[in-house]
Design an enzyme around this catalytic site. Structure first.
Site, short mmCIF file in Angstrom:
data_model
loop_
_atom_site.label_atom_id
_atom_site.label_comp_id
_atom_site.label_asym_id
_atom_site.label_seq_id
_atom_site.Cartn_x
_atom_site.Cartn_y
_atom_site.Cartn_z
N GLY A 1 0.79 -1.22 0.00
CA GLY A 1 0.00 0.00 0.00
C GLY A 1 0.82 1.27 0.00
N THR A 2 0.35 2.22 -0.76
CA THR A 2 1.10 3.48 -0.91
C THR A 2 0.21 4.53 -1.52
OG1 THR A 2 3.11 2.25 -1.44
CG2 THR A 2 3.08 4.53 -2.07
#
Lengths: 212, 275
Positions: free
Chosen positions: B71-72
């Site tokens: 996730g980013t």
């Protein structure tokens, strides 16, 4: 979804492609060029799997240019099309097949204008008109109905406009090719090039602006 | 390179074999300066193996479950005064939060930055390799590599391992002879030049905020605020983004690090307008 269309006339080939580069639901670029100039007289339009398209098209482009450097004269459109198809076929049953659909448009000194349709299974057909993508389901019949071999340039653009209008009307997906922002003003996301024996002539990025 | 073949120049390794006799030359650093690390495979892959199939089996419930860091939110946009790069700092491994203080921007040289999203391991490795190739280019050619060329190098590295389960969504930002440059490169071999990109699972939220607040003639402070807002609002909505906003500003004379601000504090400041 990506869309390509080509119409061949008595002394030109008209090709158009949508300008959207999309990744899943996001449209990352609205001015993405899907046309690759193989030589002064040959244009390759390429859609398909991300990464494969540019990789394959640039490979063909550089090889066509290399041929000219080595031999002093250019490949004919028919030879370039067959060379492209051979590469597709060779890679088809390898571990890294190229998933690309192509239109090759060219003008030959002796044979005149030519439009070649190729798909990811390495089929090749010389056709008077052709289209790729979901939009082809809607527009091929329009081309069937109104195409004549002796279309003038303006009539061919008018035929293209009919196809584009149908896509506007009936083709509704998140990744739609053309977006109507307000009545009377259509954001045409096509860039069209008309190719004659004198070389390439570019219409500008919004040739169908005056549709309404 | 095509011209080398056309002109009939024999590669050095061939001629040295004739002079010195046959020996193990493939372990020696290649003298062909144009291979750029893509003709010699970094990792040997056994023939017939399907890494992507192996990876999907690792994600099944009940089996061995290897969760990659994914996730980013990262974003970058060009404007009149250069390029703004803003990233979050959260690393998640499935539902587990591995770290809230990861550096997702690699400083390749004073004029080139690379952002990371997707698999942390893949990004860190391949972008560090890109940094090495950029440095070698500078040493061999006596001028800095262009942003277009650097992004093409990374793109070709990705294409070499296409379909094998790499997960890289990166933006290469820099300032070269052509002016400010911004390229998006991903594991499929996509390489796009553009005015604004956002990557990671929070990208859609960032696109919404930045697209609606963007003006080409923004002042520098307004651009900083837009970058902060983009990441902050994305981290607010996306569970897999968070931590701090690391922001860089790419100017004509190189990049500067603008700020490192905690997202929860930013959201607290913005709360007034939100509810």
């Amino acid at each position: 979804m990506e869309y390509l269309i080509g119409i061949q006339g008595p002394d030109y080939v008209l090709v158009a492609a949508d300008n959207v580069a999309a990744s899943s639901i996001i449209q990352m670029k609205h001015d993405y060029d899907k046309m690759f100039k193989l030589s002064e007289k040959i244009l390759l339009l390429c859609v398909g799997e991300a990464g494969d398209t540019v990789q394959f098209a640039e490979y063909i482009q550089k090889n066509v240019q290399l041929y000219k450097m080595r031999n002093g004269y250019e490949l004919s459109p028919s030879a370039a099309a067959n060379f492209t198809r051979k590469n597709l076929a060779d890679y088809l049953r390898s571990r890294t097949p190229y998933h690309v659909n192509l239109l090759l448009a060219g003008h030959d000194e002796s044979d005149g204008p030519g439009l070649f349709y190729m798909d990811y299974m390495a089929s090749l057909a010389k056709a008077p008109f052709a289209a790729h993508g979901y939009g082809a389901f809607l527009t091929l019949s329009i081309l069937d109905r109104y195409y004549r071999p002796d279309l003038s340039r303006d009539e061919a653009v008018e035929l293209l406009r009919k196809c584009v209008e149908e896509l506007n009307n009936k083709y509704r997906m998140v990744l739609v090719v053309l977006i109507r922002t307000q009545p009377g003003h259509q954001v045409g996301m096509f860039q069209t090039k008309v190719q004659k024996h004198a070389g390439l002539q570019r219409f500008g990025s919004d040739p169908v602006h005056q549709v309404e | 390179m095509a011209l080398v073949e056309v002109s009939g120049l024999k590669p050095f390794s061939e001629t040295s074999g004739q002079i010195f006799g046959t020996r193990q030359t493939h372990l020696v650093d290649r003298t062909n300066h144009y291979s750029f690390g893509s003709s010699v495979r970094e990792f040997a892959v056994p023939v017939g193996e399907e890494p992507s199939g192996f990876l999907t089996s690792c994600n099944k419930e009940g089996g061995v479950n290897i969760e990659m860091n994914h996730g980013t939110t990262t974003l970058a946009f060009k404007f009149r005064h250069g390029v703004i790069v803003a990233v979050d700092s959260r690393a998640s491994a499935g539902r587990y939060l591995a770290s809230n203080d990861v550096n997702k921007v690699i400083e390749i040289n004073p004029y080139l930055l690379g952002t990371m999203s997707g698999s942390a391991a893949d990004c860190q490795y391949w972008e560090r390799l890109l940094a090495k190739e950029c440095r070698l280019y500078r040493l061999r050619n006596n001028h800095r590599i262009s942003v277009a060329a650097a992004s093409k190098l990374l793109c070709n590295m990705m294409l070499g391992y296409k379909g094998m389960g790499l997960s890289v969504g990166s933006m290469i930002c820099g300032w070269d002879k052509e002016g400010p440059g911004l390229y998006y490169v991903d594991e499929n071999g996509n390489r796009l030049s553009g005015r604004m990109f956002s990557t990671g699972c929070g990208n859609s939220y960032a696109y919404g905020v930045v697209d609606s607040g963007y003006r080409e003639d923004m002042t520098v402070e307004e651009a900083y605020e837009l970058g902060r807002r983009g990441i902050a609002h994305a981290t607010h909505r996306d569970a897999y983004s968070g931590g701090v906003v690391n922001m860089y500003h790419m100017k004509e004379d190189g990049w500067i690090k603008v700020c490192k601000e905690d997202v929860s504090e930013l959201i607290h400041r913005y709360r007034e307008g939100m509810f």
